[in-house]
Design a protein around this motif. Structure first.
Motif, PDB file in Angstrom:
ATOM      1  N   LEU A  23      36.912  -8.390 -13.656  1.00 34.53           N
ATOM      2  CA  LEU A  23      37.506  -7.869 -12.433  1.00 34.53           C
ATOM      3  C   LEU A  23      36.763  -6.634 -11.948  1.00 34.53           C
ATOM      4  O   LEU A  23      36.212  -5.864 -12.733  1.00 34.53           O
ATOM      5  CB  LEU A  23      38.976  -7.498 -12.673  1.00 34.53           C
ATOM      6  N   ASP A  24      36.793  -6.419 -10.656  1.00 31.97           N
ATOM      7  CA  ASP A  24      36.204  -5.250 -10.035  1.00 31.97           C
ATOM      8  C   ASP A  24      37.029  -4.003 -10.409  1.00 31.97           C
ATOM      9  O   ASP A  24      38.262  -4.059 -10.426  1.00 31.97           O
ATOM     10  CB  ASP A  24      36.211  -5.464  -8.516  1.00 31.97           C
ATOM     11  N   ALA A  25      36.352  -2.895 -10.697  1.00 31.49           N
ATOM     12  CA  ALA A  25      37.035  -1.664 -11.117  1.00 31.49           C
ATOM     13  C   ALA A  25      38.026  -1.171 -10.064  1.00 31.49           C
ATOM     14  O   ALA A  25      39.096  -0.665 -10.406  1.00 31.49           O
ATOM     15  CB  ALA A  25      36.019  -0.582 -11.447  1.00 31.49           C
ATOM     16  N   ALA A  26      37.671  -1.309  -8.795  1.00 29.89           N
ATOM     17  CA  ALA A  26      38.583  -0.873  -7.727  1.00 29.89           C
ATOM     18  C   ALA A  26      39.872  -1.691  -7.747  1.00 29.89           C
ATOM     19  O   ALA A  26      40.971  -1.133  -7.572  1.00 29.89           O
ATOM     20  CB  ALA A  26      37.897  -0.977  -6.368  1.00 29.89           C
ATOM     21  N   ASP A  43      32.617   5.469 -16.067  1.00 31.20           N
ATOM     22  CA  ASP A  43      31.481   4.555 -15.910  1.00 31.20           C
ATOM     23  C   ASP A  43      30.220   5.198 -16.475  1.00 31.20           C
ATOM     24  O   ASP A  43      29.634   6.095 -15.873  1.00 31.20           O
ATOM     25  CB  ASP A  43      31.286   4.209 -14.444  1.00 31.20           C
ATOM     26  N   THR A  44      29.798   4.710 -17.636  1.00 33.60           N
ATOM     27  CA  THR A  44      28.603   5.244 -18.295  1.00 33.60           C
ATOM     28  C   THR A  44      27.450   4.241 -18.277  1.00 33.60           C
ATOM     29  O   THR A  44      26.577   4.288 -19.141  1.00 33.60           O
ATOM     30  CB  THR A  44      28.914   5.674 -19.745  1.00 33.60           C
ATOM     31  N   THR A  45      27.435   3.365 -17.288  1.00 30.90           N
ATOM     32  CA  THR A  45      26.402   2.323 -17.252  1.00 30.90           C
ATOM     33  C   THR A  45      24.994   2.903 -17.116  1.00 30.90           C
ATOM     34  O   THR A  45      24.036   2.258 -17.525  1.00 30.90           O
ATOM     35  CB  THR A  45      26.649   1.316 -16.120  1.00 30.90           C
ATOM     36  N   ARG A  46      24.864   4.107 -16.578  1.00 29.49           N
ATOM     37  CA  ARG A  46      23.529   4.712 -16.413  1.00 29.49           C
ATOM     38  C   ARG A  46      23.336   5.928 -17.324  1.00 29.49           C
ATOM     39  O   ARG A  46      22.418   6.715 -17.116  1.00 29.49           O
ATOM     40  CB  ARG A  46      23.325   5.109 -14.967  1.00 29.49           C
ATOM     41  N   VAL A  47      24.173   6.063 -18.319  1.00 37.11           N
ATOM     42  CA  VAL A  47      24.133   7.221 -19.215  1.00 37.11           C
ATOM     43  C   VAL A  47      23.389   6.848 -20.496  1.00 37.11           C
ATOM     44  O   VAL A  47      23.600   5.777 -21.056  1.00 37.11           O
ATOM     45  CB  VAL A  47      25.567   7.694 -19.536  1.00 37.11           C
ATOM     46  N   LEU A  48      22.548   7.764 -20.968  1.00 40.53           N
ATOM     47  CA  LEU A  48      21.739   7.491 -22.147  1.00 40.53           C
ATOM     48  C   LEU A  48      22.031   8.407 -23.325  1.00 40.53           C
ATOM     49  O   LEU A  48      21.538   8.166 -24.429  1.00 40.53           O
ATOM     50  CB  LEU A  48      20.247   7.616 -21.801  1.00 40.53           C
ATOM     51  N   ALA A  58      33.425  14.939 -17.279  1.00 33.25           N
ATOM     52  CA  ALA A  58      33.868  16.072 -16.462  1.00 33.25           C
ATOM     53  C   ALA A  58      34.319  15.607 -15.088  1.00 33.25           C
ATOM     54  O   ALA A  58      35.355  16.057 -14.575  1.00 33.25           O
ATOM     55  CB  ALA A  58      32.746  17.102 -16.343  1.00 33.25           C
ATOM     56  N   THR A  59      33.573  14.687 -14.507  1.00 30.42           N
ATOM     57  CA  THR A  59      33.910  14.172 -13.181  1.00 30.42           C
ATOM     58  C   THR A  59      35.078  13.192 -13.244  1.00 30.42           C
ATOM     59  O   THR A  59      36.046  13.308 -12.492  1.00 30.42           O
ATOM     60  CB  THR A  59      32.681  13.495 -12.547  1.00 30.42           C
ATOM     61  N   ALA A  60      34.993  12.221 -14.135  1.00 29.15           N
ATOM     62  CA  ALA A  60      36.012  11.159 -14.203  1.00 29.15           C
ATOM     63  C   ALA A  60      37.400  11.710 -14.507  1.00 29.15           C
ATOM     64  O   ALA A  60      38.390  11.276 -13.919  1.00 29.15           O
ATOM     65  CB  ALA A  60      35.609  10.127 -15.249  1.00 29.15           C
ATOM     66  N   PHE A  61      37.466  12.662 -15.439  1.00 27.53           N
ATOM     67  CA  PHE A  61      38.766  13.222 -15.836  1.00 27.53           C
ATOM     68  C   PHE A  61      39.131  14.462 -15.017  1.00 27.53           C
ATOM     69  O   PHE A  61      40.154  15.083 -15.279  1.00 27.53           O
ATOM     70  CB  PHE A  61      38.762  13.570 -17.327  1.00 27.53           C
ATOM     71  N   ASP A  62      38.290  14.811 -14.050  1.00 27.83           N
ATOM     72  CA  ASP A  62      38.527  15.980 -13.201  1.00 27.83           C
ATOM     73  C   ASP A  62      38.797  17.223 -14.057  1.00 27.83           C
ATOM     74  O   ASP A  62      39.790  17.926 -13.873  1.00 27.83           O
ATOM     75  CB  ASP A  62      39.689  15.717 -12.229  1.00 27.83           C
ATOM     76  N   TRP A  91      36.678   2.142 -19.491  1.00 28.87           N
ATOM     77  CA  TRP A  91      35.334   2.613 -19.846  1.00 28.87           C
ATOM     78  C   TRP A  91      34.356   1.473 -19.649  1.00 28.87           C
ATOM     79  O   TRP A  91      34.255   0.563 -20.462  1.00 28.87           O
ATOM     80  CB  TRP A  91      35.307   3.137 -21.274  1.00 28.87           C
ATOM     81  N   ASP A  92      33.637   1.537 -18.545  1.00 32.01           N
ATOM     82  CA  ASP A  92      32.559   0.592 -18.250  1.00 32.01           C
ATOM     83  C   ASP A  92      31.255   1.193 -18.751  1.00 32.01           C
ATOM     84  O   ASP A  92      31.016   2.390 -18.608  1.00 32.01           O
ATOM     85  CB  ASP A  92      32.439   0.352 -16.743  1.00 32.01           C
ATOM     86  N   GLY A  93      30.392   0.378 -19.329  1.00 30.24           N
ATOM     87  CA  GLY A  93      29.076   0.820 -19.746  1.00 30.24           C
ATOM     88  C   GLY A  93      29.011   1.406 -21.141  1.00 30.24           C
ATOM     89  O   GLY A  93      27.989   1.937 -21.546  1.00 30.24           O
ATOM     90  N   TRP A  94      30.068   1.261 -21.897  1.00 27.22           N
ATOM     91  CA  TRP A  94      30.061   1.844 -23.246  1.00 27.22           C
ATOM     92  C   TRP A  94      29.043   1.147 -24.142  1.00 27.22           C
ATOM     93  O   TRP A  94      28.420   1.771 -24.979  1.00 27.22           O
ATOM     94  CB  TRP A  94      31.463   1.831 -23.851  1.00 27.22           C
ATOM     95  N   ARG A  95      28.855  -0.148 -23.949  1.00 27.15           N
ATOM     96  CA  ARG A  95      27.882  -0.868 -24.787  1.00 27.15           C
ATOM     97  C   ARG A  95      26.451  -0.433 -24.482  1.00 27.15           C
ATOM     98  O   ARG A  95      25.629  -0.332 -25.382  1.00 27.15           O
ATOM     99  CB  ARG A  95      28.016  -2.372 -24.616  1.00 27.15           C
ATOM    100  N   GLN A  96      26.155  -0.168 -23.208  1.00 24.69           N
ATOM    101  CA  GLN A  96      24.824   0.309 -22.863  1.00 24.69           C
ATOM    102  C   GLN A  96      24.574   1.671 -23.518  1.00 24.69           C
ATOM    103  O   GLN A  96      23.497   1.926 -24.054  1.00 24.69           O
ATOM    104  CB  GLN A  96      24.658   0.431 -21.342  1.00 24.69           C
ATOM    105  N   LEU A  97      25.576   2.540 -23.473  1.00 29.20           N
ATOM    106  CA  LEU A  97      25.443   3.845 -24.120  1.00 29.20           C
ATOM    107  C   LEU A  97      25.311   3.680 -25.633  1.00 29.20           C
ATOM    108  O   LEU A  97      24.519   4.366 -26.272  1.00 29.20           O
ATOM    109  CB  LEU A  97      26.628   4.742 -23.766  1.00 29.20           C
ATOM    110  N   LEU A  98      26.055   2.763 -26.199  1.00 34.22           N
ATOM    111  CA  LEU A  98      25.973   2.496 -27.631  1.00 34.22           C
ATOM    112  C   LEU A  98      24.550   2.106 -28.039  1.00 34.22           C
ATOM    113  O   LEU A  98      24.059   2.532 -29.081  1.00 34.22           O
ATOM    114  CB  LEU A  98      26.956   1.386 -28.016  1.00 34.22           C
ATOM    115  N   ASP A  99      23.881   1.329 -27.197  1.00 39.72           N
ATOM    116  CA  ASP A  99      22.499   0.926 -27.469  1.00 39.72           C
ATOM    117  C   ASP A  99      21.544   2.114 -27.522  1.00 39.72           C
ATOM    118  O   ASP A  99      20.554   2.085 -28.238  1.00 39.72           O
ATOM    119  CB  ASP A  99      22.001  -0.063 -26.413  1.00 39.72           C
ATOM    120  N   HIS A 100      21.845   3.154 -26.751  1.00 40.31           N
ATOM    121  CA  HIS A 100      20.961   4.327 -26.669  1.00 40.31           C
ATOM    122  C   HIS A 100      21.386   5.467 -27.585  1.00 40.31           C
ATOM    123  O   HIS A 100      20.537   6.227 -28.054  1.00 40.31           O
ATOM    124  CB  HIS A 100      20.891   4.839 -25.231  1.00 40.31           C
TER     125      HIS A 100
END
Length: 142
Positions: A23-26, A43-48, A58-62, A91-100
């Motif tokens: 499903l779409d996050a929105a 969303d950590t899809t672009r986080v390394l 900081a942004t997501a949890f304000d 939490w989207d992108g956790w697996r990508q972060l896990l890889d890095h």
């Protein structure tokens, strides 16, 4: 969305869960808010790395401007913002972060689990695609 709505209606307990959904996050956010729950998209899809993860938190949890960008500060800030009201963290992108950066994901999961236990607020959904094998075997799939 009906599966998530059923979980919310049943009173999903605080904790960290793997959740398979395309499903779409929105859409998820609207559905969660309609059910009367708080919603945070992490969303950590672009986080390394840890620094990037803490910036996204900081942004997501304000979090307040004084947030120190370290693990203790994250734990304290999550505790300070707790209202006791149920909140879904997708939490989207956790697996990508896990890889890095496996350590960052490991510590983050510990902090989320601790906050869920202490505040009774967080229900963290680690989103996965339907065809992803179970790599985090000690977390329930919802």
């Amino acid at each position: 969305m009906t599966d998530l709505r059923a979980l919310l209606d049943a009173g999903l307990r605080p904790g960290v869960y793997r959740w398979r959904s395309a499903l779409d996050a929105a859409q998820i956010g609207r559905g969660v808010r309609t059910a009367g729950w708080g919603f945070v998209l992490l969303d950590t899809t672009r986080v390394l790395d840890k620094a990037g993860f803490l910036d996204v938190c900081a942004t997501a949890f304000d979090l307040p401007r004084w947030f120190g960008r370290n693990w203790d500060a994250l734990a304290d800030s999550l505790s300070d913002r707790s209202t006791g009201e149920p909140e879904i963290v997708l939490w989207d992108g956790w697996r990508q972060l896990l890889d890095h950066d496996h350590d960052t994901v490991d510590v983050a999961l510990q902090i989320f689990a601790e906050d869920a236990t202490e505040s009774g607020q967080l229900r963290v959904l680690l989103r996965e695609a339907e065809d992803v094998p179970d790599l985090v075997s000690d977390l329930p799939i919802v």
